[in-house]
Design an enzyme around this catalytic site. Sequence first.
Site, PDB file in Angstrom:
ATOM      1  CG  ASN A 171       0.874   7.760   7.019  1.00  0.00           C
ATOM      2  OD1 ASN A 171       0.539   6.605   7.273  1.00  0.00           O
ATOM      3  ND2 ASN A 171       0.229   8.520   6.161  1.00  0.00           N
TER       4      ASN A 171
ATOM      5  CG  HIS B 162      -1.939   4.348   6.622  1.00  0.00           C
ATOM      6  ND1 HIS B 162      -1.511   4.981   5.482  1.00  0.00           N
ATOM      7  CD2 HIS B 162      -1.747   3.024   6.381  1.00  0.00           C
ATOM      8  CE1 HIS B 162      -1.099   4.081   4.607  1.00  0.00           C
ATOM      9  NE2 HIS B 162      -1.229   2.892   5.129  1.00  0.00           N
TER      10      HIS B 162
ATOM     11  CG  ASP C   9      -7.392  -1.137   2.624  1.00  0.00           C
ATOM     12  OD1 ASP C   9      -7.156  -2.304   2.239  1.00  0.00           O
ATOM     13  OD2 ASP C   9      -6.537  -0.444   3.200  1.00  0.00           O
TER      14      ASP C   9
ATOM     15  CD  GLU D 147      -3.301   7.982   4.385  1.00  0.00           C
ATOM     16  OE1 GLU D 147      -2.536   7.633   5.298  1.00  0.00           O
ATOM     17  OE2 GLU D 147      -2.972   7.942   3.177  1.00  0.00           O
TER      18      GLU D 147
END
Length: 269
Positions: free
Chosen positions: A136, A138, A67, A143
Amino acid sequence: MLVIIREDFEDMSREAGRLVAERLRRKPNLILGLATGGTPLGLYGELIRLHREEGLDFSKVTTFNLDEYVGLPPEHPQSYHHFMHENLFRHLNVDARYIHIPAGMATDVEAHCEWYEEAIRRTGGIDLQVLGIGANGHIAFNEPASSLGSRTRVKTLTLQTRQDNARYFGSVEKVPRYALTMGIGTIMEARELLLLASGEGKAEAIRAAVEGPITALVPASMIQMHGRAFVIIDRAAASRLEHTQFYSRSLEEAVIQRRNTGRPSTVDS
Ligand code: GLP
Protein backbone atom coordinates in the site's frame (compact mmCIF):
# COMPACT_ATOMS: atom_id res chain seq x y z
CA MET A 1 16.44 9.84 -7.04
CA LEU A 2 18.39 7.11 -8.78
CA VAL A 3 16.32 4.16 -9.97
CA ILE A 4 18.26 0.98 -10.77
CA ILE A 5 16.42 -1.94 -12.30
CA ARG A 6 18.01 -5.37 -11.84
CA GLU A 7 17.01 -8.72 -13.24
CA ASP A 8 15.62 -10.49 -10.19
CA PHE A 9 15.68 -10.64 -6.39
CA GLU A 10 19.23 -12.06 -6.18
CA ASP A 11 20.56 -9.48 -8.57
CA MET A 12 18.80 -6.65 -6.69
CA SER A 13 20.21 -7.94 -3.41
CA ARG A 14 23.78 -8.13 -4.76
CA GLU A 15 23.63 -4.58 -6.12
CA ALA A 16 22.26 -3.30 -2.81
CA GLY A 17 24.99 -5.25 -0.97
CA ARG A 18 27.65 -3.59 -3.09
CA LEU A 19 26.32 -0.17 -2.22
CA VAL A 20 26.12 -0.83 1.52
CA ALA A 21 29.59 -2.46 1.55
CA GLU A 22 31.07 0.48 -0.31
CA ARG A 23 29.65 2.94 2.22
CA LEU A 24 30.91 0.79 5.10
CA ARG A 25 34.43 0.53 3.69
CA ARG A 26 34.50 4.27 3.30
CA LYS A 27 33.17 4.87 6.84
CA PRO A 28 33.79 1.95 9.25
CA ASN A 29 31.66 3.62 11.96
CA LEU A 30 28.68 3.89 9.61
CA ILE A 31 25.30 4.69 11.16
CA LEU A 32 23.10 2.22 9.34
CA GLY A 33 19.31 2.23 9.29
CA LEU A 34 17.85 -1.24 8.84
CA ALA A 35 14.52 -2.67 7.72
CA THR A 36 12.70 -5.95 8.18
CA GLY A 37 10.46 -8.04 5.90
CA GLY A 38 11.25 -10.47 3.11
CA THR A 39 12.74 -7.83 0.81
CA PRO A 40 16.02 -7.00 2.62
CA LEU A 41 16.75 -10.68 3.36
CA GLY A 42 18.81 -11.06 0.19
CA LEU A 43 20.79 -7.92 1.03
CA TYR A 44 21.43 -9.27 4.53
CA GLY A 45 22.58 -12.59 3.05
CA GLU A 46 24.98 -10.66 0.86
CA LEU A 47 26.37 -8.65 3.81
CA ILE A 48 26.88 -11.88 5.74
CA ARG A 49 28.73 -13.37 2.76
CA LEU A 50 30.95 -10.28 2.44
CA HIS A 51 31.69 -10.43 6.16
CA ARG A 52 32.65 -14.11 5.99
CA GLU A 53 34.50 -14.14 2.70
CA GLU A 54 35.98 -10.67 2.52
CA GLY A 55 36.17 -9.72 6.17
CA LEU A 56 33.72 -6.83 5.84
CA ASP A 57 33.91 -5.37 9.34
CA PHE A 58 30.82 -4.32 11.27
CA SER A 59 32.48 -3.87 14.67
CA LYS A 60 32.17 -0.07 14.64
CA VAL A 61 28.76 0.11 12.99
CA THR A 62 25.74 1.52 14.82
CA THR A 63 22.33 0.32 13.67
CA PHE A 64 18.83 1.72 14.00
CA ASN A 65 15.85 -0.36 12.97
CA LEU A 66 12.80 1.28 11.52
CA ASP A 67 10.07 -0.33 13.56
CA GLU A 68 8.72 -2.99 15.92
CA TYR A 69 5.33 -4.47 16.73
CA VAL A 70 3.73 -3.20 19.94
CA GLY A 71 3.27 -5.94 22.52
CA LEU A 72 5.80 -8.44 21.17
CA PRO A 73 8.73 -9.19 23.49
CA PRO A 74 12.17 -9.42 21.85
CA GLU A 75 12.18 -13.22 22.06
CA HIS A 76 8.84 -13.57 20.20
CA PRO A 77 9.59 -15.36 16.90
CA GLN A 78 7.74 -12.68 14.92
CA SER A 79 9.24 -9.69 16.70
CA TYR A 80 11.59 -7.58 14.62
CA HIS A 81 14.19 -7.99 17.38
CA HIS A 82 14.12 -11.71 16.75
CA PHE A 83 14.09 -11.24 12.97
CA MET A 84 17.17 -9.00 13.05
CA HIS A 85 19.08 -11.24 15.39
CA GLU A 86 18.34 -14.39 13.40
CA ASN A 87 18.76 -12.96 9.92
CA LEU A 88 21.63 -10.55 10.40
CA PHE A 89 23.20 -9.67 13.72
CA ARG A 90 24.15 -13.13 14.92
CA HIS A 91 26.08 -13.69 11.68
CA LEU A 92 28.09 -10.46 11.86
CA ASN A 93 30.50 -8.87 14.32
CA VAL A 94 28.13 -6.02 15.22
CA ASP A 95 28.65 -4.80 18.79
CA ALA A 96 25.36 -5.49 20.63
CA ARG A 97 25.72 -2.13 22.44
CA TYR A 98 25.40 -0.33 19.12
CA ILE A 99 22.17 -2.04 18.01
CA HIS A 100 18.93 -0.06 18.35
CA ILE A 101 15.42 -1.40 17.71
CA PRO A 102 12.26 0.26 19.07
CA ALA A 103 11.02 -1.60 22.15
CA GLY A 104 7.59 -3.09 21.49
CA MET A 105 7.12 -3.68 25.22
CA ALA A 106 7.96 -0.13 26.33
CA THR A 107 5.63 0.97 29.14
CA ASP A 108 6.03 4.70 28.55
CA VAL A 109 5.75 4.63 24.78
CA GLU A 110 6.00 8.37 24.27
CA ALA A 111 9.15 8.64 26.34
CA HIS A 112 10.62 5.68 24.49
CA CYS A 113 9.91 7.26 21.09
CA GLU A 114 11.56 10.49 22.21
CA TRP A 115 14.53 8.53 23.49
CA TYR A 116 14.83 6.75 20.13
CA GLU A 117 14.87 10.04 18.23
CA GLU A 118 17.45 11.40 20.65
CA ALA A 119 19.61 8.28 20.28
CA ILE A 120 19.66 8.78 16.50
CA ARG A 121 20.54 12.47 16.94
CA ARG A 122 23.32 11.69 19.42
CA THR A 123 25.14 9.52 16.87
CA GLY A 124 25.10 12.40 14.38
CA GLY A 125 22.26 10.92 12.34
CA ILE A 126 21.74 7.94 10.08
CA ASP A 127 24.14 7.74 7.13
CA LEU A 128 22.25 5.19 5.05
CA GLN A 129 18.70 3.99 5.68
CA VAL A 130 17.53 0.74 4.08
CA LEU A 131 13.81 0.66 3.26
CA GLY A 132 11.30 -1.83 1.95
CA ILE A 133 7.87 -0.81 0.75
CA GLY A 134 4.45 -2.09 1.68
CA ALA A 135 2.01 -3.07 -1.07
CA ASN A 136 0.00 0.00 0.00
CA GLY A 137 3.03 2.28 -0.35
CA HIS A 138 3.99 2.40 3.32
CA ILE A 139 7.57 2.76 4.48
CA ALA A 140 8.51 1.34 7.88
CA PHE A 141 5.02 1.29 9.43
CA ASN A 142 4.03 4.71 8.17
CA GLU A 143 0.69 3.76 6.72
CA PRO A 144 -1.14 5.82 4.07
CA ALA A 145 -2.21 9.25 5.39
CA SER A 146 0.72 9.37 7.83
CA SER A 147 2.00 12.89 8.31
CA LEU A 148 4.90 13.46 5.93
CA GLY A 149 6.76 15.20 8.75
CA SER A 150 6.03 12.51 11.36
CA ARG A 151 8.54 11.37 13.98
CA THR A 152 8.93 8.05 15.83
CA ARG A 153 5.54 7.14 17.30
CA VAL A 154 2.83 4.48 17.56
CA LYS A 155 0.85 3.71 14.41
CA THR A 156 -2.29 1.65 13.98
CA LEU A 157 -1.69 -0.91 11.25
CA THR A 158 -4.13 -1.04 8.35
CA LEU A 159 -6.04 -4.22 7.65
CA GLN A 160 -4.11 -4.62 4.38
CA THR A 161 -0.76 -4.52 6.18
CA ARG A 162 -2.00 -6.99 8.79
CA GLN A 163 -3.26 -9.27 6.02
CA ASP A 164 0.03 -8.92 4.11
CA ASN A 165 2.00 -9.85 7.23
CA ALA A 166 -0.41 -12.61 8.33
CA ARG A 167 1.75 -15.11 6.43
CA TYR A 168 4.39 -14.78 9.14
CA PHE A 169 1.93 -15.13 12.04
CA GLY A 170 -0.34 -17.90 10.75
CA SER A 171 -3.50 -15.76 10.80
CA VAL A 172 -4.44 -12.10 10.57
CA GLU A 173 -5.89 -12.12 14.12
CA LYS A 174 -2.44 -12.88 15.49
CA VAL A 175 -0.84 -9.86 13.79
CA PRO A 176 -0.49 -7.01 16.32
CA ARG A 177 -2.71 -3.99 15.74
CA TYR A 178 -0.10 -1.39 16.57
CA ALA A 179 3.55 -0.76 15.86
CA LEU A 180 6.27 1.66 16.89
CA THR A 181 7.81 3.22 13.84
CA MET A 182 10.28 5.88 12.84
CA GLY A 183 8.34 8.70 11.24
CA ILE A 184 8.63 9.85 7.66
CA GLY A 185 10.35 13.00 8.93
CA THR A 186 12.83 10.81 10.82
CA ILE A 187 13.55 8.68 7.75
CA MET A 188 13.98 11.73 5.52
CA GLU A 189 16.80 13.00 7.74
CA ALA A 190 19.00 10.02 6.84
CA ARG A 191 21.81 11.21 4.58
CA GLU A 192 21.08 8.48 2.02
CA LEU A 193 18.09 6.23 1.40
CA LEU A 194 18.15 2.80 -0.19
CA LEU A 195 14.67 1.57 -1.12
CA LEU A 196 14.38 -2.04 -2.27
CA ALA A 197 11.42 -3.80 -3.88
CA SER A 198 10.99 -7.13 -5.58
CA GLY A 199 8.14 -8.88 -7.35
CA GLU A 200 4.92 -8.08 -9.15
CA GLY A 201 3.12 -7.47 -5.85
CA LYS A 202 5.16 -4.28 -5.35
CA ALA A 203 4.86 -2.97 -8.91
CA GLU A 204 1.92 -0.65 -8.26
CA ALA A 205 3.40 0.70 -5.02
CA ILE A 206 6.69 1.39 -6.84
CA ARG A 207 4.92 3.13 -9.71
CA ALA A 208 3.04 5.35 -7.28
CA ALA A 209 6.15 6.05 -5.17
CA VAL A 210 8.52 6.78 -8.07
CA GLU A 211 6.28 8.27 -10.75
CA GLY A 212 3.15 9.35 -8.91
CA PRO A 213 2.54 12.61 -7.08
CA ILE A 214 4.07 13.13 -3.65
CA THR A 215 1.24 12.37 -1.30
CA ALA A 216 0.68 11.19 2.25
CA LEU A 217 -1.54 8.50 0.72
CA VAL A 218 1.66 6.91 -0.64
CA PRO A 219 4.20 7.56 2.12
CA ALA A 220 7.05 6.11 0.01
CA SER A 221 6.50 8.90 -2.56
CA MET A 222 8.39 11.17 -0.12
CA ILE A 223 11.63 9.64 -1.39
CA GLN A 224 11.19 11.95 -4.39
CA MET A 225 11.97 14.81 -1.99
CA HIS A 226 15.24 13.26 -0.80
CA GLY A 227 18.51 14.50 -2.30
CA ARG A 228 20.24 11.12 -2.26
CA ALA A 229 17.79 8.27 -2.66
CA PHE A 230 18.61 5.00 -4.40
CA VAL A 231 15.74 2.80 -5.55
CA ILE A 232 17.05 -0.67 -6.42
CA ILE A 233 14.30 -2.95 -7.66
CA ASP A 234 13.89 -6.01 -9.83
CA ARG A 235 12.16 -6.15 -13.23
CA ALA A 236 8.89 -7.42 -11.80
CA ALA A 237 8.66 -4.56 -9.29
CA ALA A 238 9.58 -2.14 -12.12
CA SER A 239 6.99 -3.56 -14.51
CA ARG A 240 4.53 -0.66 -14.15
CA LEU A 241 7.09 2.14 -14.47
CA GLU A 242 6.55 4.16 -17.63
CA HIS A 243 9.54 6.49 -17.80
CA THR A 244 12.24 3.86 -18.08
CA GLN A 245 14.52 6.17 -20.09
CA PHE A 246 15.40 7.86 -16.80
CA TYR A 247 16.44 4.66 -15.05
CA SER A 248 19.64 2.60 -15.08
CA ARG A 249 20.69 -1.03 -14.89
CA SER A 250 23.52 -0.52 -12.41
CA LEU A 251 25.22 2.06 -10.26
CA GLU A 252 28.08 2.27 -12.82
CA GLU A 253 25.69 2.81 -15.72
CA ALA A 254 24.01 5.59 -13.78
CA VAL A 255 27.38 7.31 -13.32
CA ILE A 256 28.23 6.97 -17.03
CA GLN A 257 24.82 8.24 -18.11
CA ARG A 258 25.29 11.31 -15.95
CA ARG A 259 28.75 11.92 -17.42
CA ASN A 260 27.46 11.65 -20.97
CA THR A 261 24.67 14.07 -20.31
CA GLY A 262 27.09 16.52 -18.73
CA ARG A 263 25.55 16.11 -15.33
CA PRO A 264 27.74 15.67 -12.24
CA SER A 265 29.57 12.35 -12.32
CA THR A 266 28.89 11.49 -8.69
CA VAL A 267 25.99 9.16 -8.15
CA ASP A 268 23.56 11.59 -6.66
CA SER A 269 19.90 12.56 -6.77
C1 GLP B 1 6.48 -4.44 6.98
C2 GLP B 1 7.63 -3.57 7.44
C3 GLP B 1 8.15 -2.70 6.33
C4 GLP B 1 8.39 -3.54 5.09
C5 GLP B 1 7.09 -4.15 4.65
C6 GLP B 1 7.21 -5.00 3.40
O1 GLP B 1 5.26 -3.81 7.00
N1 GLP B 1 7.29 -2.75 8.55
O2 GLP B 1 9.35 -2.07 6.75
O3 GLP B 1 8.92 -2.75 4.08
O4 GLP B 1 6.64 -4.99 5.69
O5 GLP B 1 7.60 -6.30 3.72
P1 GLP B 1 8.11 -7.37 2.68
O6 GLP B 1 9.50 -6.96 2.35
O7 GLP B 1 8.07 -8.67 3.43
O8 GLP B 1 7.20 -7.32 1.53
